[in-house]
Design a protein around this motif. Structure first.
Motif, PDB file in Angstrom:
ATOM      1  N   ASN A  62       0.830  -1.218   0.000  1.00  0.00           N
ATOM      2  CA  ASN A  62       0.000   0.000   0.000  1.00  0.00           C
ATOM      3  C   ASN A  62       0.862   1.264   0.000  1.00  0.00           C
ATOM      4  O   ASN A  62       1.891   1.319   0.666  1.00  0.00           O
ATOM      5  N   HIS A  63       0.400   2.282  -0.729  1.00  0.00           N
ATOM      6  CA  HIS A  63       1.114   3.559  -0.807  1.00  0.00           C
ATOM      7  C   HIS A  63       0.783   4.389   0.443  1.00  0.00           C
ATOM      8  O   HIS A  63       0.152   5.449   0.373  1.00  0.00           O
ATOM      9  N   ILE A  64       1.224   3.916   1.569  1.00  0.00           N
ATOM     10  CA  ILE A  64       0.771   4.444   2.856  1.00  0.00           C
ATOM     11  C   ILE A  64       1.129   5.923   3.057  1.00  0.00           C
ATOM     12  O   ILE A  64       0.246   6.724   3.414  1.00  0.00           O
ATOM     13  N   PRO A  65       2.376   6.348   2.842  1.00  0.00           N
ATOM     14  CA  PRO A  65       2.663   7.775   3.050  1.00  0.00           C
ATOM     15  C   PRO A  65       1.820   8.690   2.167  1.00  0.00           C
ATOM     16  O   PRO A  65       1.451   9.798   2.588  1.00  0.00           O
ATOM     17  N   ASP A  66       1.484   8.232   0.961  1.00  0.00           N
ATOM     18  CA  ASP A  66       0.709   9.067   0.042  1.00  0.00           C
ATOM     19  C   ASP A  66      -0.697   9.299   0.573  1.00  0.00           C
ATOM     20  O   ASP A  66      -1.187  10.440   0.597  1.00  0.00           O
ATOM     21  N   TRP A  67      -1.395   8.208   0.991  1.00  0.00           N
ATOM     22  CA  TRP A  67      -2.756   8.455   1.464  1.00  0.00           C
ATOM     23  C   TRP A  67      -2.797   9.024   2.877  1.00  0.00           C
ATOM     24  O   TRP A  67      -3.774   9.669   3.255  1.00  0.00           O
ATOM     25  N   ALA A  84      -7.565   2.441  -2.260  1.00  0.00           N
ATOM     26  CA  ALA A  84      -8.280   1.395  -2.982  1.00  0.00           C
ATOM     27  C   ALA A  84      -7.516   0.901  -4.204  1.00  0.00           C
ATOM     28  O   ALA A  84      -7.829  -0.163  -4.741  1.00  0.00           O
ATOM     29  N   ALA A  85      -6.522   1.646  -4.640  1.00  0.00           N
ATOM     30  CA  ALA A  85      -5.748   1.224  -5.810  1.00  0.00           C
ATOM     31  C   ALA A  85      -4.935  -0.030  -5.549  1.00  0.00           C
ATOM     32  O   ALA A  85      -4.584  -0.760  -6.474  1.00  0.00           O
ATOM     33  N   THR A  86      -4.633  -0.296  -4.296  1.00  0.00           N
ATOM     34  CA  THR A  86      -3.795  -1.457  -3.979  1.00  0.00           C
ATOM     35  C   THR A  86      -4.467  -2.443  -3.029  1.00  0.00           C
ATOM     36  O   THR A  86      -3.889  -3.486  -2.725  1.00  0.00           O
ATOM     37  N   SER A  87      -5.667  -2.145  -2.562  1.00  0.00           N
ATOM     38  CA  SER A  87      -6.352  -3.022  -1.612  1.00  0.00           C
ATOM     39  C   SER A  87      -7.833  -3.077  -1.933  1.00  0.00           C
ATOM     40  O   SER A  87      -8.461  -2.043  -2.174  1.00  0.00           O
ATOM     41  N   ASN A  88      -8.379  -4.285  -1.923  1.00  0.00           N
ATOM     42  CA  ASN A  88      -9.802  -4.450  -2.217  1.00  0.00           C
ATOM     43  C   ASN A  88     -10.677  -4.283  -0.990  1.00  0.00           C
ATOM     44  O   ASN A  88     -11.891  -4.116  -1.118  1.00  0.00           O
ATOM     45  N   MET A  89     -10.084  -4.336   0.200  1.00  0.00           N
ATOM     46  CA  MET A  89     -10.853  -4.204   1.438  1.00  0.00           C
ATOM     47  C   MET A  89     -10.054  -3.437   2.480  1.00  0.00           C
ATOM     48  O   MET A  89      -9.698  -3.977   3.530  1.00  0.00           O
ATOM     49  N   PRO A  90      -9.742  -2.169   2.240  1.00  0.00           N
ATOM     50  CA  PRO A  90      -8.932  -1.426   3.206  1.00  0.00           C
ATOM     51  C   PRO A  90      -9.568  -1.326   4.579  1.00  0.00           C
ATOM     52  O   PRO A  90      -8.866  -1.368   5.600  1.00  0.00           O
ATOM     53  N   GLU A  91     -10.903  -1.206   4.620  1.00  0.00           N
ATOM     54  CA  GLU A  91     -11.565  -1.077   5.914  1.00  0.00           C
ATOM     55  C   GLU A  91     -11.522  -2.373   6.709  1.00  0.00           C
ATOM     56  O   GLU A  91     -11.590  -2.365   7.946  1.00  0.00           O
ATOM     57  N   VAL A  92     -11.396  -3.513   6.031  1.00  0.00           N
ATOM     58  CA  VAL A  92     -11.234  -4.799   6.714  1.00  0.00           C
ATOM     59  C   VAL A  92      -9.812  -4.917   7.262  1.00  0.00           C
ATOM     60  O   VAL A  92      -9.604  -5.246   8.432  1.00  0.00           O
ATOM     61  N   CYS A  93      -8.826  -4.616   6.411  1.00  0.00           N
ATOM     62  CA  CYS A  93      -7.433  -4.682   6.859  1.00  0.00           C
ATOM     63  C   CYS A  93      -7.170  -3.703   7.994  1.00  0.00           C
ATOM     64  O   CYS A  93      -6.432  -4.011   8.937  1.00  0.00           O
ATOM     65  N   ASP A 488      -7.951   0.624 -11.146  1.00  0.00           N
ATOM     66  CA  ASP A 488      -8.128   2.048 -10.885  1.00  0.00           C
ATOM     67  C   ASP A 488      -9.549   2.284 -10.360  1.00  0.00           C
ATOM     68  O   ASP A 488     -10.512   2.201 -11.114  1.00  0.00           O
ATOM     69  N   PRO A 489      -9.699   2.568  -9.058  1.00  0.00           N
ATOM     70  CA  PRO A 489     -11.052   2.770  -8.523  1.00  0.00           C
ATOM     71  C   PRO A 489     -11.762   3.965  -9.115  1.00  0.00           C
ATOM     72  O   PRO A 489     -12.979   4.056  -9.057  1.00  0.00           O
ATOM     73  N   ARG A 490     -11.008   4.886  -9.717  1.00  0.00           N
ATOM     74  CA  ARG A 490     -11.649   6.057 -10.312  1.00  0.00           C
ATOM     75  C   ARG A 490     -12.390   5.713 -11.593  1.00  0.00           C
ATOM     76  O   ARG A 490     -13.134   6.528 -12.136  1.00  0.00           O
ATOM     77  N   ALA A 491     -12.160   4.483 -12.116  1.00  0.00           N
ATOM     78  CA  ALA A 491     -12.854   4.072 -13.333  1.00  0.00           C
ATOM     79  C   ALA A 491     -14.289   3.637 -13.054  1.00  0.00           C
ATOM     80  O   ALA A 491     -15.062   3.402 -13.959  1.00  0.00           O
ATOM     81  N   TYR A 492     -14.660   3.519 -11.764  1.00  0.00           N
ATOM     82  CA  TYR A 492     -16.038   3.154 -11.450  1.00  0.00           C
ATOM     83  C   TYR A 492     -16.961   4.251 -11.930  1.00  0.00           C
ATOM     84  O   TYR A 492     -16.716   5.440 -11.770  1.00  0.00           O
ATOM     85  N   GLU A 493     -18.045   3.845 -12.517  1.00  0.00           N
ATOM     86  CA  GLU A 493     -19.030   4.807 -12.987  1.00  0.00           C
ATOM     87  C   GLU A 493     -20.297   4.683 -12.141  1.00  0.00           C
ATOM     88  O   GLU A 493     -20.658   3.586 -11.715  1.00  0.00           O
TER      89      GLU A 493
END
Length: 498
Positions: A62-67, A84-93, A488-493
């Motif tokens: 995960n790009h931790i310092p960035d977020w 979300a770019a590197t993890s499918n369940m950040p809130e679980v982790c 890329d989570p930004r691709a969600y429409e």
């Protein structure tokens, strides 16, 4: 003082915990979570060091310092997109990862004595905030592909792979043996660590994205594995490992000796509102009982903390090594101690007392640490003549899990296994010895962490994508090593409300 030195003046803070006497009364999560200003302040403690060891300490990279920087600046949407770019369940982790052994344990400022950044709590806050604000939408692939993928197992590895593959436009069907998707996140991990609606909303998002779930699917039984292979262009085996390791002591067959997973499943099902005869009749219920849990991992911690919430008379954990060598999360051990659990270190059951119809106690041998074994850990050995008898009405075996016999169950003798019984898979593509069949999660690496299962599910999805793309190209075309399409989570429409 520059912002990069904020950690010097601002102390580490973790989310508030409910008082032990209150949290023992229910199965709600014990941490109250950060508020916005708390999350921004704690995220600002990141020194933005040149070499982010927290990233290398995270299995997902995960790009931790960035977020953290984005969260500190109040740009929570972009922080979520980065997470979300590197993890499918950040809130679980963020809730269940042992951060003290992973990202936070690798934090540079921790080595300076100022206390690590509370990475996990900020991670949880960012994605919980994204759900609250409606930023997390069903997946709308940029293109639909004709191929389909079957995934066996709806745990973290299977769900992560389904997320990745659906994003790439594949038709995805998930087969699972249980009546709810989520695997051990639903039936193994108690709600005081991971409330079930956190997992359920991830599953619902996949359903809304077009992923098909087939529950109560007995693959290898009523549903032959060959039939699943026939239906799909590729198959991922992500079944996890569920065969409980047993105690090798006299009396282990006595009434009142149960496996950890059976015990936790009964408790979680009861919490979900299911009818659970074994719980209602008292067999899988710790109420009014003297409970002894054998084991030192996170599953053992789940058991002791569940038993105390079921109004056990007493709860004792036996572990054959000392506290420093305990494999479970130090945070979970502390939480258990706060809730009244007694730990007996360097202790190992030698004999289960009582009659076959009724357990009455455990004879415990005192242990000491001897010479290191092949793994480098000191081997526990019994101290002769040092024994004590503990009263017990319920003994829970939390000694870990082994793989089931998948080649036998699936009717696939050519499915290669490792010497530990796990599926042998290519470390890069995660393809097994069967063409077009892939493996991910605990069934490949052995019993491990949810974050590693997510990692494997993502990698296996990339391997499947590469395998299926090669099938679309002229014979002999090699795509190995080429860059795969980025997640890329930004691709969600946005999807129209139903």
């Amino acid at each position: 003082m520059s912002d990069m030195l904020r950690f010097v003046s601002l102390p580490r803070q973790t989310p508030d915990k409910r008082a032990p006497e209150l949290r023992r009364e229910d199965f709600e999560e014990i941490y109250q979570g950060f508020q916005e200003r708390q999350a921004e302040a704690q995220a600002s403690r990141c020194s933005q060091c040149g070499v982010p060891f927290c990233t290398s300490g995270c299995p997902l990279g995960n790009h931790i310092p960035d977020w953290l920087r984005l969260a500190a600046e109040g740009d929570l949407r972009e922080a979520w997109e980065m997470s979300a770019a590197t993890s499918n369940m950040p809130e679980v982790c963020g809730r269940i990862c042992p951060q003290d052994r992973l990202c936070e344990g690798s934090c540079v400022i921790e080595q300076s004595g100022h206390g690590t950044v509370t990475i996990g709590a900020v991670e949880q806050y960012i994605t919980d905030n994204a759900w609250k604000n409606g930023w997390i939408k069903p997946i709308k692939p940029k293109r639909e592909r004709p191929q389909s993928v079957g995934i066996i197992g709806a745990g973290p590895a299977g769900l992560s792979a389904a997320d990745q593959l659906r994003h790439l436009g594949y038709k995805v069907t998930v087969y699972d043996r249980y009546d709810r998707a989520g695997g051990l996140m639903i039936y193994g991990i108690p709600s005081f660590k991971l409330e079930k609606d956190v997992v359920a909303r991830r599953v619902q998002r996949l359903i809304d994205s077009g992923v098909t779930f087939v529950q109560n699917a007995d693959v290898g039984g009523a549903l032959p594995f060959a039939e699943v292979r026939e239906k799909h262009d590729a198959v991922l085996i992500a079944t996890g490992v569920y065969k409980a390791r047993d105690l090798s002591v006299p009396g282990v067959g006595n009434n009142g000796v149960v496996s950890a997973l059976d015990y936790l499943t009964a408790s979680n099902r009861k919490g979900l509102g299911d009818r659970v005869p074994a719980f209602d009749e008292g067999y899988m219920n710790a109420k009014g009982k003297r409970v002894v849990v054998v084991g030192g991992g996170d599953t053992a911690m789940d058991c002791v903390r569940t038993a105390i919430r079921q109004d056990a008379t007493s709860v004792t954990c036996l572990y054959r090594r000392d506290r420093e060598n305990m494999p479970g999360s130090a945070r979970e051990v502390l939480n258990a101690e706060e809730e009244g659990i007694e730990f007996r270190w360097l202790s190992n059951p030698k004999l289960l007392l009582g009659e076959p119809e009724a357990l009455s106690g455990v004879r415990v041998a005192k242990m000491r640490l001897g010479a290191p074994d092949q793994s480098g850990r000191q081997s526990p050995e019994e101290v002769p003549g040092e024994e004590v008898d503990l009263d017990a009405d319920l003994v829970i075996k939390a000694l870990g899990f082994s793989p089931e016999d998948l080649p036998g169950a699936f009717g696939e003798p050519d499915l290669a296994l490792t010497r530990w019984g796990t599926i042998k898979a290519d470390p890069s593509s995660f393809e097994t010895s069967l063409p077009g069949v892939f493996g991910a999660g605990d069934i490949v690496r052995g019993a491990s962490l949810v974050v590693w299962a997510i990692h494997d599910g993502r990698k296996a999805a990339a391997g499947i994508h590469d395998y299926l793309r090669r099938g679309e190209l002229p014979h002999g075309t090699n795509t190995v090593g080429k860059q795969l399409e980025e997640y890329d989570p930004r691709a969600y429409e946005p999807v129209a409300a139903k």
